[in-house]
Design a protein around this motif. Sequence first.
Motif, short mmCIF file in Angstrom:
data_model
loop_
_atom_site.label_atom_id
_atom_site.label_comp_id
_atom_site.label_asym_id
_atom_site.label_seq_id
_atom_site.Cartn_x
_atom_site.Cartn_y
_atom_site.Cartn_z
N UNK A 23 -63.45 4.06 -36.31
CA UNK A 23 -62.51 3.01 -36.44
C UNK A 23 -63.51 1.78 -36.21
N UNK A 24 -64.18 1.64 -35.31
CA UNK A 24 -65.30 0.56 -35.29
C UNK A 24 -66.02 0.39 -36.28
N UNK A 30 -58.43 3.24 -42.07
CA UNK A 30 -58.79 4.57 -42.02
C UNK A 30 -57.73 5.40 -41.55
N UNK A 31 -57.69 6.74 -41.87
CA UNK A 31 -56.83 7.70 -41.72
C UNK A 31 -57.69 9.05 -41.16
N UNK A 32 -57.77 9.29 -39.97
CA UNK A 32 -58.42 10.35 -39.34
C UNK A 32 -57.76 11.65 -39.01
N UNK A 33 -58.28 12.64 -39.56
CA UNK A 33 -57.74 13.96 -39.20
C UNK A 33 -58.62 14.91 -38.27
N UNK A 122 -72.13 3.20 -33.92
CA UNK A 122 -71.57 2.43 -34.93
C UNK A 122 -72.34 2.05 -35.93
N UNK A 123 -73.59 1.29 -35.59
CA UNK A 123 -74.63 0.79 -36.45
C UNK A 123 -75.02 1.77 -37.47
N UNK A 124 -75.23 3.00 -37.15
CA UNK A 124 -75.92 4.18 -38.04
C UNK A 124 -74.80 4.61 -38.99
N UNK A 125 -73.56 4.57 -38.75
CA UNK A 125 -72.37 5.06 -39.69
C UNK A 125 -72.35 3.97 -40.49
N UNK A 126 -72.58 2.80 -40.04
CA UNK A 126 -72.26 1.46 -41.08
C UNK A 126 -73.28 1.51 -42.19
N UNK A 127 -74.38 2.16 -42.02
CA UNK A 127 -75.29 2.24 -42.83
C UNK A 127 -74.93 3.02 -44.11
N UNK A 128 -73.90 3.79 -43.99
CA UNK A 128 -73.19 4.14 -45.34
C UNK A 128 -72.72 3.25 -46.22
#
Length: 246
Positions: A23-24, A30-33, A122-128
């Motif tokens: 979420x951050x 975002x819809x999380x399952x 968070x920073x690593x996921x934002x690389x996407x």
Amino acid sequence: MAVKVLILEDNPVARSFLCRVVRESFSDQISITECGDLESARHQIRLTGGASGLHGVDPFKLILVDLELPDGNGMELLEELAQYPATKVVTTLYSDDDHLFPALQRGADGYLLKEDRFEVLVEELQKIVRGQPPLSPAIARRLLGHFRQGRVDGGPGRDSGFTVPGELAGGTAPVAIEKVPDHERLTPRESEVLTYLSKGFTIKEIASLMGIKWFTVNDHIKSIYKKLNVSSRAEAAVLATKQGLV
């Protein structure tokens, strides 16, 4: 429409933590399952068109996969989802080669360590969004060390079966420039995305310019890489320029 995310993690505390990280990480809705075992994850994936993500069904766009699960191993799911149109990221405590390379071989687009700080994840996921592979710092160092050692030894390194993209190896990978007879198969949208990629725009910037979601841009890029038989934006840009595609 909300971006659908699947989190496969058997530990409730870790699962809640990863939900916060996701979420951050992204500004989109975002819809999380959440799933705690392989079978429930497979069930949710079947509801979105099955392992191939059937056309017309809204699939998950991001899947976080734990490796050790009560009813099996996350590697199994990665293999099953080889053709599934999602960014697949392993989230685990294991940083050794015996887990890292098999996960990458089975189709993982990233590899994150749950022990990393919240801000790091968070920073690593934002690389996407920036078109970079999400890798924990320790994992990135391990990959670089692995392949650099291979070059020092004059050979390919240990037989992992994984070819590191040029962007991970710290430079542009050599590109064999050949005539690409199938480049006409690029759709107009893919050609537009490739043009922006070649000019250095990030995925988020391309999404803004084209008025689409960044996950959609990511899907186009995966298709472009597959059609052009490349593994990084640097290779795609070089090949596109040489072939007059942009």
